[in-house]
Design an enzyme around this catalytic site. Sequence first.
Site, PDB file in Angstrom:
ATOM      1  CD  GLU B  50      -1.762  -2.334   1.685  1.00 57.59           C
ATOM      2  OE1 GLU B  50      -0.577  -2.597   1.973  1.00 57.59           O
ATOM      3  OE2 GLU B  50      -2.694  -3.145   1.865  1.00 57.59           O
ATOM      4  CG  PHE B 112     -10.285  -9.081  11.076  1.00 60.18           C
ATOM      5  CD1 PHE B 112      -9.047  -9.523  11.550  1.00 60.18           C
ATOM      6  CD2 PHE B 112     -10.512  -9.098   9.706  1.00 60.18           C
ATOM      7  CE1 PHE B 112      -8.078  -9.975  10.669  1.00 60.18           C
ATOM      8  CE2 PHE B 112      -9.546  -9.553   8.828  1.00 60.18           C
ATOM      9  CZ  PHE B 112      -8.320  -9.992   9.307  1.00 60.18           C
ATOM     10  CD  GLN B 113      -7.657  -6.820   7.449  1.00 60.56           C
ATOM     11  OE1 GLN B 113      -8.511  -6.559   6.610  1.00 60.56           O
ATOM     12  NE2 GLN B 113      -6.482  -7.342   7.123  1.00 60.56           N
ATOM     13  CE  LYS B 162     -17.213  -6.026   2.801  1.00 64.82           C
ATOM     14  NZ  LYS B 162     -16.630  -7.339   3.095  1.00 64.82           N
ATOM     15  CG  MET B 474      22.936  11.650   3.877  1.00 62.29           C
ATOM     16  SD  MET B 474      24.165  12.731   3.108  1.00 62.29           S
ATOM     17  CE  MET B 474      23.228  13.377   1.715  1.00 62.29           C
TER      18      MET B 474
END
Lengths: 159, 564
Positions: B50, B112-113, B162, B474
């Site tokens: 993502e 959940f999630q 959802k 760096m």
Amino acid sequence: MQKVRRVISVVVQNEAQVLARVSGLFAGRGYNIDSLTVASIPNSDMSHITIVTRGSQRVIEQITKQLHKIIPVYKVVEHSSMVEKEMVLIKFPLNENVNIANIQALFEAYNGSIVNASDKMIIAMAADESKRIDHCVEAASIYKPIEVVRSGVVAMERQ
Amino acid sequence: MKISGAQMVCEAINLESVDFVFGYPGGAIMNVYDEIYKQDGFKHILTRHEQAAVHAADAYARVSGKVGVAMVTSGPGFTNAVTGIATAYTDSTPLVVISGQVPLALIGTDGFQEVDAVGISRSCTKHNYLVNDINELPRILKEAFYIAKSGRPGPVLVDIPKDITSEIAEFKYPDSVNIPTYKPSYNGNNRQIKKAVDAILEAKKPLLYIGGGTVLSNAYQDVREFATLTGIPAVETLMARGVMGDSNELLIGMLGMHGSYAANMAMSEADLIISLGARFDDRVTGKLSEFAKYADIIHIDIDPANIGKIVDVDYPIVGDVRTVVEKITDSIKDKIKPQRYEVWRDILKRYNEVHPLTFEDSNDVIKPQWAIKRVGELIGEKATITSDVGQHQMWAAQFYPFDRPRQWINSGGLGTMGFGLPAAIGAKVADSEKIVVNVTGDGSILMNVQELVTASEYKIPVINVILNNHFLGMVRQWQTFFYDKRYSETDLSYQPNWKKLAEACGGIGYDVTTKEEFDAAIKDSIEKNQVSFVNVAVDRFENVLPMVPAGGALYNMMLEYKER
């Protein structure tokens, strides 16, 4: 740079998350909150938030600008000439040694009075400028208060 | 017309004429993905993480000038996206991120999630929404696109439970928005502009300080015209590379921590700074009390909060760079001759002659700077250059001959390693005519290396030039300079087989140790038109110079590193 105390009014769209957006800004950018009050504005879909903060002039300017950037913020006022009030509720134990008249007199001096009494305690309130509320709380300490609750500041520009 | 929430999302994206969406499906966003399957408007690119989806959408926006769109699911899908969102926020990229959320009834139950997406993203989005009524979805989508691209652009998150994506309601996409609390000002205050013009007419050593806002407001032609008309020299920030164009004689160079000597001295000696969409970042200013000490400052910025945030400003102008520069040009046109600043320009020119941006080339080992210059010679203006974060990024900014804005895509503000490869994918999709080269390092590239698969699958040919010094370069450089060479956890000697890694993911790999091999690899890579890794073994201990040590004054540059 010298720190100054400022009272800032923020008029916001009354919607979910808006208080979190405002307080989160202070937390995230390391600004101070001395007090914060919020209530909806009658007959509108807006709320009024009053914040007392302190910081250098640059920080205060940033605070007002950053507040402006929050999308649901409608108006930000950095008060200069204002009427400022705060309320305090103080609870005292009630027994034969307590002189209720003295307490009543003390609170009258700070725009207040005794607002509740039971057989074990009394509650007094005062409404005044924050500094004077400090004095009131200090003076009331000789009566051994059990609980002190301050409301935080509300303010309004004079003009 | 009554349609589902999921359809509304797709409709809105199509109505906003976004032609590519980058994303990754999951439970809470499945209804929307089902509609994506059915529709034939925008194309969806499935990244393999993502974070990469958001970076790709970000670069798509930076190259095309449109709003980028990324789509993710709830919980970990969203938290993975946060780094991408914060990257876009810091660099002011217009982005709409659609995230799935658990159904309304589950919110607050540790479902959940489930994660508090609006809470987490509040401080790294321009605005965010949790949709709790389908009837508000059309308005919210419209507002999200509007807020993302107007004023100072930025990412906007729309978190959609959802059940709202499956619910059906009337859909009418609004033609316009009405947000009484949000009115960005574009025009600049005319009185302030007049004062600024007077200051420019008075100045003897004025300097244009060009920032990323100039790119965002598509002001580069106006800025070039203003510079040519007045003969005022210019310095660019990391985010503004390309605005003036490499061959423009008025361009002194990039300023800041790894800016050129002349650019930093110009800032230090100027008597008037004209800041165009720049925000006085600490990597630009160095020690504040010494910064532009002799100068008055005109600060033109669309975000009032940028003005006076870091430095005191003499002429604040809140407005769009393009609009304000047009106005300034109009009122100054007949009053100024470029000859006026000839002496000033000569001084700066001499600084560039005395201490040019340079490096010591070698025939034994490839110098990273040489590789950058060589890509410039081989591809030049036909390239879009993306980069990751570190030494390679600075060398690219210093040595690539950028001709135009939106040619240089990097994570300047947040400094996100792992940005380069997904950004290259987004950049190529946005402008497929260009050859996209991701200049990266052996540290950064591994942070989103899975995107090789995405590039292969969609046949998005991006060339990854890995300037490989077997170090987190760096950090190693700072350890050399400031930590007595204690190379704590920066040695990357243990490496994958880059060629095989690229091949395993469907790309081509080249191991390069000589200049000839480098040329051959780049040419072959362009010809094969396939995603590639050009693994370039470069001088391990090369440093990015000049350097203003953190907190030092801009004029106190370390021009070379001497072994102690």
